[in-house]
Design an enzyme around this catalytic site. Sequence first.
Site, PDB file in Angstrom:
ATOM      1  N   ARG A  94      -1.242  27.557  21.838  1.00 24.06           N
ATOM      2  CA  ARG A  94      -0.543  26.632  22.736  1.00 24.06           C
ATOM      3  C   ARG A  94      -1.192  26.583  24.116  1.00 24.06           C
ATOM      4  O   ARG A  94      -0.905  25.694  24.895  1.00 24.06           O
ATOM      5  CB  ARG A  94       0.947  27.019  22.832  1.00 24.06           C
ATOM      6  N   GLN A  95      -2.073  27.524  24.394  1.00 30.91           N
ATOM      7  CA  GLN A  95      -2.794  27.470  25.680  1.00 30.91           C
ATOM      8  C   GLN A  95      -4.093  26.698  25.451  1.00 30.91           C
ATOM      9  O   GLN A  95      -5.175  27.258  25.380  1.00 30.91           O
ATOM     10  CB  GLN A  95      -3.053  28.886  26.179  1.00 30.91           C
ATOM     11  N   ASP A 169      10.855  17.725  18.671  1.00 30.45           N
ATOM     12  CA  ASP A 169       9.958  17.059  19.628  1.00 30.45           C
ATOM     13  C   ASP A 169       8.854  16.315  18.880  1.00 30.45           C
ATOM     14  O   ASP A 169       8.713  16.455  17.666  1.00 30.45           O
ATOM     15  CB  ASP A 169       9.376  18.068  20.634  1.00 30.45           C
ATOM     16  N   LYS A 192      11.367  15.758  23.687  1.00 28.86           N
ATOM     17  CA  LYS A 192      11.617  16.986  24.452  1.00 28.86           C
ATOM     18  C   LYS A 192      10.887  16.909  25.788  1.00 28.86           C
ATOM     19  O   LYS A 192       9.759  16.438  25.845  1.00 28.86           O
ATOM     20  CB  LYS A 192      11.107  18.185  23.647  1.00 28.86           C
ATOM     21  N   SER A 223       9.960  30.359  19.637  1.00 29.55           N
ATOM     22  CA  SER A 223       9.470  31.420  20.528  1.00 29.55           C
ATOM     23  C   SER A 223      10.630  31.931  21.379  1.00 29.55           C
ATOM     24  O   SER A 223      11.357  32.826  20.960  1.00 29.55           O
ATOM     25  CB  SER A 223       8.318  30.878  21.370  1.00 29.55           C
ATOM     26  N   THR A 224      10.870  31.333  22.531  1.00 28.94           N
ATOM     27  CA  THR A 224      12.049  31.731  23.319  1.00 28.94           C
ATOM     28  C   THR A 224      13.328  31.175  22.689  1.00 28.94           C
ATOM     29  O   THR A 224      14.431  31.561  23.054  1.00 28.94           O
ATOM     30  CB  THR A 224      11.987  31.173  24.749  1.00 28.94           C
ATOM     31  N   THR A 227      13.887  25.429  22.647  1.00 26.70           N
ATOM     32  CA  THR A 227      13.770  24.119  21.981  1.00 26.70           C
ATOM     33  C   THR A 227      14.878  23.960  20.944  1.00 26.70           C
ATOM     34  O   THR A 227      15.593  22.951  20.916  1.00 26.70           O
ATOM     35  CB  THR A 227      12.381  23.994  21.302  1.00 26.70           C
TER      36      THR A 227
HETATM   37  C1  R5P Z   1       5.752  23.514  20.945  1.00 30.55           C
HETATM   38  O1  R5P Z   1       5.599  22.342  21.142  1.00 30.55           O
HETATM   39  C2  R5P Z   1       6.166  24.062  19.631  1.00 30.55           C
HETATM   40  O2  R5P Z   1       6.080  23.133  18.617  1.00 30.55           O
HETATM   41  C3  R5P Z   1       7.561  24.657  19.698  1.00 30.55           C
HETATM   42  O3  R5P Z   1       8.490  23.615  19.868  1.00 30.55           O
HETATM   43  C4  R5P Z   1       7.686  25.636  20.793  1.00 30.55           C
HETATM   44  O4  R5P Z   1       6.629  26.541  20.770  1.00 30.55           O
HETATM   45  C5  R5P Z   1       8.997  26.355  20.736  1.00 30.55           C
HETATM   46  O5  R5P Z   1       9.090  27.190  21.834  1.00 30.55           O
HETATM   47  P1  R5P Z   1      10.473  27.747  22.341  1.00 30.55           P
HETATM   48  O6  R5P Z   1      11.152  28.394  21.187  1.00 30.55           O
HETATM   49  O7  R5P Z   1      10.075  28.739  23.416  1.00 30.55           O
HETATM   50  O8  R5P Z   1      11.239  26.607  22.918  1.00 30.55           O
END
Ligand code: R5P
Length: 292
Positions: A94-95, A169, A192, A223-224, A227
């Site tokens: 993602r980076q 998203d 999103k 992740s966190t 989303t």
């Molecule tokens: C990013 O666009 C990915 O598709 C995920 O939506 C994102 O990594 C989810 O991250 P988090 O759980 O921190 O919102």
Amino acid sequence: MKMVIGLRNSGDLAGKIAKKAGASYSPLESGNFPDGESYLRFKKPVKGNTVYLVQSLHPDPNDSLIELVFAARSARAQGASKIVGVVPYLAYMRQDKRFKEGECISSRHMALLLERSLDELITVDPHLHRYNSLSELFSVPAKKLSAVKEIAKFIDKKFSKDSIIIGPDEESFQWAMTVAAIIKHKSIIFNKRRSSSRKVKIKIKKGFDWKGKRIVIIDDIISTGHTMVETVKELRRRKVKAVHCICVHGILAEGALKKLKRAGAKTVVSCNTIPSQTNKIDLSGLIAKELK
Ligand code: R5P
């Protein structure tokens, strides 16, 4: 001979892959010295073998990356004939952009470390957003597998046939739409806006009657959890009947699972690319096919 070697994050998955591929299996002996430096040792000789090093880059992305690089280089030094990195979750993807002046585009440097150590890479659903394919990053052959069929099978077996598949998203359409097409469910992709790692806003198009609907949200990574949490909340505000959350990679950092349950998610399910209590979808068969 084909040898599957399980590194610290992926012993269970590696064992299953070896069994299904009919290859020999050996866990890597690994640990840390008192000062934190990595220690590793092959328990069986690798000389003359094609070695599959299975290592998810989560948890501890930095330690697990170093372990993979050291294992690959050590296998080469000990005479392995071919070294394949099986990295079910490829961290740092993602980076992929310098969002702020001076930032490191870490995905490039992660790829450099790996391509200089491995002959080939196999991974599952890497986060390809600004890169179109892995070949933009890796100079060695890099194969991308996808969990979409396994996720579709799971939904078909466990959830109601009239469930609506949601992508939270624009980037998630490649999983949500594909899964929905396989099992012939309706799918809708939301918008999103992310202002920081922990600040997310989800926009839902107006004019659809959500009341009483059963929902399955699909994304590549939780992740966190923000989303998914925000998506669950928006849907619950609209009085849906049940919301289930599925992802490929269940990082579930910072208490994300608890937050999701609190927001009203009925189920949270991930594939077994990363060790997690939410793993219900086994990808060992998908990966094992690549070893045959
Ligand atoms: C990013 O666009 C990915 O598709 C995920 O939506 C994102 O990594 C989810 O991250 P988090 O759980 O921190 O919102």
